[in-house]
Scaffold this motif. Sequence first.
Motif, PDB file in Angstrom:
ATOM      1  N   THR A   6     -10.917  11.836  13.195  1.00 17.84           N
ATOM      2  CA  THR A   6     -10.135  10.813  13.720  1.00 17.84           C
ATOM      3  C   THR A   6      -9.310  10.083  12.527  1.00 17.84           C
ATOM      4  N   ARG A   7      -9.802  10.094  11.508  1.00 19.55           N
ATOM      5  CA  ARG A   7      -8.895   9.507  10.154  1.00 19.55           C
ATOM      6  C   ARG A   7      -7.653  10.003  10.228  1.00 19.55           C
ATOM      7  N   ALA A   8      -7.692  11.316  10.152  1.00 17.37           N
ATOM      8  CA  ALA A   8      -6.252  11.905  10.179  1.00 17.37           C
ATOM      9  C   ALA A   8      -5.436  11.646  11.480  1.00 17.37           C
ATOM     10  N   LEU A   9      -6.029  11.440  12.727  1.00 17.30           N
ATOM     11  CA  LEU A   9      -5.303  11.280  13.837  1.00 17.30           C
ATOM     12  C   LEU A   9      -4.578   9.926  13.580  1.00 17.30           C
ATOM     13  N   VAL A  10      -5.421   8.799  13.413  1.00 15.28           N
ATOM     14  CA  VAL A  10      -4.793   7.508  13.275  1.00 15.28           C
ATOM     15  C   VAL A  10      -3.783   7.356  11.936  1.00 15.28           C
ATOM     16  N   ASP A  11      -4.190   7.957  10.989  1.00 17.28           N
ATOM     17  CA  ASP A  11      -3.194   8.041   9.857  1.00 17.28           C
ATOM     18  C   ASP A  11      -1.896   8.863  10.054  1.00 17.28           C
ATOM     19  N   GLY A  12      -2.018   9.908  11.264  1.00 15.82           N
ATOM     20  CA  GLY A  12      -0.784  10.414  11.309  1.00 15.82           C
ATOM     21  C   GLY A  12       0.207   9.674  12.291  1.00 15.82           C
ATOM     22  N   TRP A  13      -0.320   8.745  13.074  1.00 18.07           N
ATOM     23  CA  TRP A  13       0.567   7.841  13.885  1.00 18.07           C
ATOM     24  C   TRP A  13       1.541   6.889  12.806  1.00 18.07           C
ATOM     25  N   ALA A  14       2.652   7.198  12.274  1.00 19.22           N
ATOM     26  CA  ALA A  14       3.269   6.660  11.310  1.00 19.22           C
ATOM     27  C   ALA A  14       3.741   5.262  11.998  1.00 19.22           C
ATOM     28  N   THR A  15       4.296   5.367  13.336  1.00 21.87           N
ATOM     29  CA  THR A  15       5.099   4.252  14.047  1.00 21.87           C
ATOM     30  C   THR A  15       4.100   3.675  14.828  1.00 21.87           C
TER      31      THR A  15
END
Length: 170
Positions: A6-15
Amino acid sequence: MVGEATRALVDGWATTPAAVLDERFDVLAANRAYRLVWGDPDAAPAGWRNALLLLAAPHVGGGPYRVVAEEPLLRGLYEQFRADTAHWPDDGRAAEIVALLTKERPDAAHWWECRAVQDFAPITAAVEGARAGLRLTFSLLRPVAEHGLYVFAHTPADERSREALAALIG
């Protein structure tokens, strides 16, 4: 606790501003885009690290943006909050959040007294601040593997908003 996926998903949304919330909407994690738009939830005063509170009182979060005509968004989030916290009627944290909402926004006290509950449906709202003309669609997503958590995503609603967020985030 926020899982790695979940953390990787959220951090992966750069914009796409996004935060991980618990069922009381307390912010457990937020990506860089969220911090640039709404301010750093870690810097909020004790008890205020809550997405509903920070949207209802944008000056507390310190971010450069605020939702214009926020009633549909706040009411929708509050109805989901009530649905989630109704399972624990003696929950001190939920009572604290309602008390802070009432104190900060007495003009909306009737919202906080309302007992209506409903699943949150995505809402598109205008956002004003450093870059004019942003329109974001606010969504609550539920990671299947992490019961009781939400991903609160704020996706650009149009090309102009997408470009403005990309320029802000750099």
